[in-house]
Design an enzyme around this catalytic site. Structure first.
Site, PDB file in Angstrom:
ATOM      1  N   CYS A 317       0.843  -1.204   0.000  1.00 16.52           N
ATOM      2  CA  CYS A 317       0.000   0.000   0.000  1.00 16.52           C
ATOM      3  C   CYS A 317       0.875   1.249   0.000  1.00 16.52           C
ATOM      4  O   CYS A 317       1.734   1.437   0.873  1.00 16.52           O
ATOM      5  CB  CYS A 317      -0.918  -0.022   1.221  1.00 16.52           C
ATOM      6  SG  CYS A 317      -1.804   1.527   1.491  1.00 16.52           S
ATOM      7  N   GLY A 318       0.655   2.129  -0.967  1.00 19.28           N
ATOM      8  CA  GLY A 318       1.421   3.366  -1.049  1.00 19.28           C
ATOM      9  C   GLY A 318       1.177   4.302   0.114  1.00 19.28           C
ATOM     10  O   GLY A 318       2.097   4.946   0.627  1.00 19.28           O
ATOM     11  N   HIS A 319      -0.088   4.386   0.573  1.00 23.63           N
ATOM     12  CA  HIS A 319      -0.391   5.243   1.726  1.00 23.63           C
ATOM     13  C   HIS A 319       0.274   4.708   3.002  1.00 23.63           C
ATOM     14  O   HIS A 319       0.708   5.485   3.856  1.00 23.63           O
ATOM     15  CB  HIS A 319      -1.904   5.334   1.920  1.00 23.63           C
ATOM     16  CG  HIS A 319      -2.626   5.949   0.768  1.00 23.63           C
ATOM     17  ND1 HIS A 319      -2.500   7.273   0.443  1.00 23.63           N
ATOM     18  CD2 HIS A 319      -3.470   5.413  -0.154  1.00 23.63           C
ATOM     19  CE1 HIS A 319      -3.253   7.545  -0.620  1.00 23.63           C
ATOM     20  NE2 HIS A 319      -3.837   6.426  -1.010  1.00 23.63           N
ATOM     21  N   CYS A 320       0.359   3.405   3.105  1.00 22.05           N
ATOM     22  CA  CYS A 320       1.038   2.810   4.273  1.00 22.05           C
ATOM     23  C   CYS A 320       2.528   3.119   4.247  1.00 22.05           C
ATOM     24  O   CYS A 320       3.138   3.396   5.291  1.00 22.05           O
ATOM     25  CB  CYS A 320       0.815   1.296   4.297  1.00 22.05           C
ATOM     26  SG  CYS A 320      -0.927   0.795   4.296  1.00 22.05           S
TER      27      CYS A 320
END
Length: 759
Positions: A317-320
């Site tokens: 996940c990029g946001h993670c």
């Protein structure tokens, strides 16, 4: 000899008068001719004797040698001629060039300090047994030694300048015929020959240019040595270093002394993305302050903690990834305050994440003794720290008679418990509700008799103060037996106004209630806005607790009106939405908004007499693609066909994950294109098509992938990775129909036995 050509005589240069300008610099040296070949019977030249004697006398007036010598031209338009040979009895030529010219003496001008010129080197040893020259003192730095050309043979060596003379040495050429530099040539080198009738050109001063080799002039002999710059930085000493890895190797560089320009250059090399990458490398090297949770240790770590923040994440996940360095930094800062931070890898611990209702990444939850609440704070390091510090403060404030009036109006919803003691029931349940909803409401507790008397209640009692509708409401049920769920439900019901404006800030309150929501779309600039509100308010009050009523800005939220199937921009508009089933019941926009029309529509909805209006795209005329295009109008017809296994993707045109899945989904459709009558690979744009009421689920994220086996009305969720291999394996595992391709029998071909003539 009689046949030798005579050379023009030259006089020494004139001595300037006292008012004469300073002498000019000596011009560049003239080109040097080659030394003529010598006869094998010629006598070797003797060594040059030391320069002695007085300066030459001033020439007599009328002498023909008073003009300065002419410099021979650099280039000649005619081929060179061989130099004249001397007879055997001619005297030998000296092997060195004449010394520098005599100084220019002035009568009245003050003496100028001499500019030192290098003296000639020590004389060469004699040739052919000649007597050596007398010993000389140690010479200064040597000058260039060259061989004299034959044109210098008849020029006597002028006497040297007296030692210690204060006069400045001249840079002018010496008196007499011009001296021509020449490269040393061997005796066997023959001069160039000319065809008959051709003669070598001569310079204006009568000197022949034969045998001259042109060369770039050298610097003057008194130019001095070349001086290298002294302001260069000294070389950096070698330092042997051990090999490093990771961020330390990236950051260990030798920097020059800290200057503003160097700092600016280095800061310009670090973009925000690279700085974040470096920070993640640095954090990855040391021990992490974030606790890793698994099913084996989740209960043991989370449940005993009065306050802990848990992140549910996926490594891809990029946001993670963007949150990771801030999360690590916040964990280090909160460790000093005894507040723990943990994380769960949902790829490795999928069941644990599913048990806690994780539907997206990252999901953050605040746990208090095992009870979770959603994290509603920022996602930067300082914001996480500030939010968790506030969460660690008491959720229930102390109320006294002095601050009671101010406390009751401090928020839109304020709950106050009036008790005889801090341990009286329901103090524990009230504290639990406060901890769970501390971000939503304000909670206070008092045992002050003066405050209890001012409120006009008898302990134990709980009063809810509101900034809308009724200003205060007393809990109507037995207070000592109230539980967390009872108090929570009572506060939530009273926290929703009878009719209020809905926006992004309070929409979550209505969505979490689970009750149908009735919208009144109004133009805020309409002069009849208050009249329409008065029409709907009595109806909203009569259905309080069953249906929530709101009004909304139709100009600002026009797209939301279209999503609720109010397609025409005609206001006011009225629509009821079943939030649990995501069904819409819009009132005809041609119907006027009156008390009677709205009341009849709401009563029909409560009685179940209304049919939802489904939004649907037009049914495609053809289905030529391998993936079946599904719309709302034919959803039940296609999906609920018991003879087919149906695999459906619900997507949104703006969803990036859906765009990346499209080529894989198309390939999956091509794989089962030959058995469309048994397995259907379909797709439906969920933002443009509504699901019918008979469907037991609602789409809340994109992409959503569902599989309905043949002969069943149950839908299976697909939660695997979105690779073609995983999708094919899921179909093969859950399909009820055979996935074998059709056996196409090819009819036998009749062999043509007719005879054909060959051409």
């Amino acid at each position: 000899p009689p046949s030798a050509p005579s050379l023009p005589s030259r006089a020494p240069p004139r001595v300037p008068t006292s008012h004469a300008p300073p002498p000019p610099r000596r011009p560049a040296p003239p080109p040097r001719p080659s030394s003529p070949p010598q006869s094998p019977h010629a006598r070797q030249p003797p060594a040059i004797p030391p320069r002695t004697g007085s300066p030459p006398s001033r020439p007599q007036s009328g002498s023909t040698h008073g003009r300065p010598p002419s410099i021979p031209p650099r280039h000649s338009a005619h081929p060179p001629a061989p130099p004249h040979r001397k007879p055997p009895g001619a005297p030998a030529l000296p092997g060195r060039a004449p010394p520098p010219p005599p100084p220019r003496l002035t009568s009245s001008a003050p003496s100028v300090p001499p500019r030192a010129a290098p003296a000639p080197p020590a004389r060469r040893p004699p040739v052919n047994g000649a007597a050596p020259s007398p010993p000389q003192p140690p010479p200064p730095p040597p000058v260039r030694v060259r061989a004299a050309s034959e044109t210098e043979s008849s020029v006597p060596t002028p006497p040297a300048v007296p030692t210690g003379s204060p006069a400045r040495r001249s840079l002018m050429p010496p008196p007499g015929p011009p001296t021509l530099r020449s490269r040393t040539s061997s005796a066997s080198a023959a001069p160039p020959t000319l065809p008959p009738g051709r003669h070598a050109p001569t310079a204006p001063n009568g000197v022949s240019n034969a045998g001259i080799h042109r060369k770039i002039p050298s610097p003057p002999p008194n130019a001095g040595p070349h001086i290298f710059p002294t302001d260069c930085p000294p070389p950096r000493p070698f330092e042997q270093r051990t090999k490093q890895y990771g961020a330390r190797a990236l950051l260990s560089f030798h920097s020059p002394p800290s200057t503003k320009s160097s700092r600016m250059r280095f800061s310009s090399l670090l973009s925000p993305a690279s700085a974040l990458l470096l920070a993640s490398y640095v954090l990855a090297e040391g021990p992490s302050d974030v606790i890793d949770l698994t099913p084996a240790n989740f209960e043991d770590i989370v449940k005993p903690e009065p306050l802990i923040l848990v992140e549910f994440f996926a490594p891809w996940c990029g946001h993670c990834k963007a949150l990771a360095p801030h999360y690590e930094e916040a964990a280090t800062a909160l460790k000093e305050k005894n507040i723990k931070i943990a994380k769960v890898n949902c790829v490795d611990e999928a069941n644990l994440c599913q048990d806690h209702g994780v539907q997206g990444y990252p999901t953050l939850k605040v746990f208090r003794n095992g009870e979770p609440t959603d994290y509603a704070g920022p996602r930067k390091a300082d914001g996480i720290v500030s939010y968790m510090v506030k969460q660690s403060l008491p959720a229930v404030s102390e109320v006294t008679a002095a601050n009671q009036d101010e406390f009751k109006t401090a928020d839109k919803i304020v709950a106050v418990a009036y008790l005889s003691s801090s341990t009286q029931a329901p103090a524990a349940a009230f504290s639990d509700v406060a901890n769970k909803h501390r971000d939503d409401y304000l909670f206070g507790l008092t045992t002050d008799e003066a405050a209890v008397a001012a409120a006009g209640v008898t302990p134990p009692a709980i009063v809810l103060y509101r900034a809308f509708d009724e200003p205060s409401t007393v809990y109507p049920y037995p207070v000592p037996s109230a539980t967390l769920e009872d108090l929570e439900q009572w506060i939530q019901e009273l926290s929703i106004p009878i009719l209020d404006e809905v926006n992004a800030e309070n929409y979550g309150t209505y969505a979490h209630s689970g009750k149908p929501l009735a919208y009144l779309f109004l133009d805020p600039s309409d002069t009849k806005k208050d009249d329409y509100l008065k029409v709907v308010s009595p109806i909203a009050a009569s259905h309080k607790g069953h249906i929530n009523f709101v009004w909304i800005d139709a100009i600002k939220f026009g797209d939301h009106a279209k999503a609720l199937n109010l397609n025409e921009p005609k206001w006011p508009g009225f629509v009821i939405q079943d939030l649990a089933k995501q069904l819409k019941y819009p009132l005809d926009q041609d119907t006027a908004i009156t008390t009677e029309s709205v009341k009849d529509w709401v009563d029909s909805f409560v009685a179940g007499k209304l049919q939802p209006q489904l939004k649907s795209q037009p049914i495609p005329e053809t289905q030529d693609e391998p993936v079946y295009t599904l719309v709302g109008k034919q959803f039940e017809e296609v999906v609920f066909d018991d003879s087919k296994d149906v695999f459906v993707e619900f997507y949104a045109s703006w969803c990036g994950h859906c765009k990346r899945l499209k080529p894989i989904w198309d390939t999956l459709g091509e794989r089962y294109a030959d058995i469309k009558d048994r397995v259907v690979i379909a797709k439906m744009e969920a933002t443009e098509n509504d699901l019918p009421a008979s469907v037991p689920f609602r789409v809340s994220g994109f992409p959503t992938i569902k599989f309905k086996p043949a002969g069943s009305r149950d839908f299976l969720d697909y939660d695997g990775d979105r690779s073609l291999e995983s999708l094919v394996a899921f179909v093969e595992e859950n399909a009820k129909n055979s996935l074998e391709p059709k056996n196409e029998t090819v009819p036998p071909q009749n062999v043509d036995q007719q005879h054909h003539d060959e051409l």
